[in-house]
Design a protein around this motif. Structure first.
Motif, short mmCIF file in Angstrom:
data_model
loop_
_atom_site.label_atom_id
_atom_site.label_comp_id
_atom_site.label_asym_id
_atom_site.label_seq_id
_atom_site.Cartn_x
_atom_site.Cartn_y
_atom_site.Cartn_z
N HIS A 8 7.78 -40.43 -45.15
CA HIS A 8 6.44 -41.00 -45.04
C HIS A 8 6.17 -41.22 -43.55
N TRP A 9 4.96 -40.97 -43.09
CA TRP A 9 4.64 -41.15 -41.68
C TRP A 9 3.21 -41.62 -41.51
N LYS A 10 2.88 -42.11 -40.30
CA LYS A 10 1.51 -42.42 -39.92
C LYS A 10 1.34 -41.96 -38.48
N LEU A 11 0.14 -41.67 -38.10
CA LEU A 11 -0.17 -41.32 -36.73
C LEU A 11 -0.54 -42.61 -36.00
N VAL A 12 0.05 -42.85 -34.84
CA VAL A 12 -0.23 -44.04 -34.05
C VAL A 12 -0.94 -43.61 -32.77
N ILE A 13 -2.06 -44.25 -32.47
CA ILE A 13 -2.84 -43.94 -31.28
C ILE A 13 -2.92 -45.17 -30.40
#
Length: 153
Positions: A8-13
């Motif tokens: 599972h992943w998320k994009l971090v900005i």
């Protein structure tokens, strides 16, 4: 890789204003701004975090330095508001963007919809940088309100 090994992943900005970036991208993508207020109120109630680490956003308590957007059809934890699917997290950093992105989003809008989508995104605060028409494809490169590049295909 088998399904039990899928990550599972998320994009971090990184951003100087996480809430305005979350609002822009939620509107741009049709995502929901996460509601972490139940978790935050619980933590405030037991003294685990100071009120100074929070802010009022959309009429509810939110983290001052980070906020996420999530796809409206994806599951989320009702106790924390944290999305468990397609998700972008915006975190406050002290410095502004410098240089070209090393990673960016491609927004796929479908046949014949690019010009209208570019105009809509400009109305939200995006800037058109350039249009590409090369043998490998056609797209428009834009930047969000903080200068992060993304493509509209």
């Amino acid at each position: 890789m088998n399904a039990s090994m899928t990550l599972h992943w998320k994009l971090v900005i990184d951003t100087t204003d996480p809430h305005s970036q979350a609002d822009f991208w939620a509107e741009a993508l049709g995502y929901d701004v996460e509601d972490n207020s139940a978790l935050i109120e619980r933590l405030l109630g037991i003294g685990a975090v100071p009120i100074e680490q929070t802010v009022d956003s959309h009429g509810r308590r939110a983290w001052l330095d980070l906020i996420a957007v999530r796809h409206p059809d994806d599951p989320f934890d009702a106790d924390t508001g944290v999305g468990q699917g397609r998700r972008i997290l915006f975190q406050r950093v002290p410095e502004t963007k410098a240089g070209k992105n090393r990673i960016h989003l491609d927004v796929h809008v479908g046949e014949g919809r690019r010009a209208a989508e570019v105009a809509r995104l400009e109305g939200l605060g995006a800037t058109l940088l350039y249009e590409a028409n090369v043998p490998g494809g056609v797209w428009v490169t834009m930047s969000d309100p903080e200068g992060n590049e993304f493509c509209v295909q």
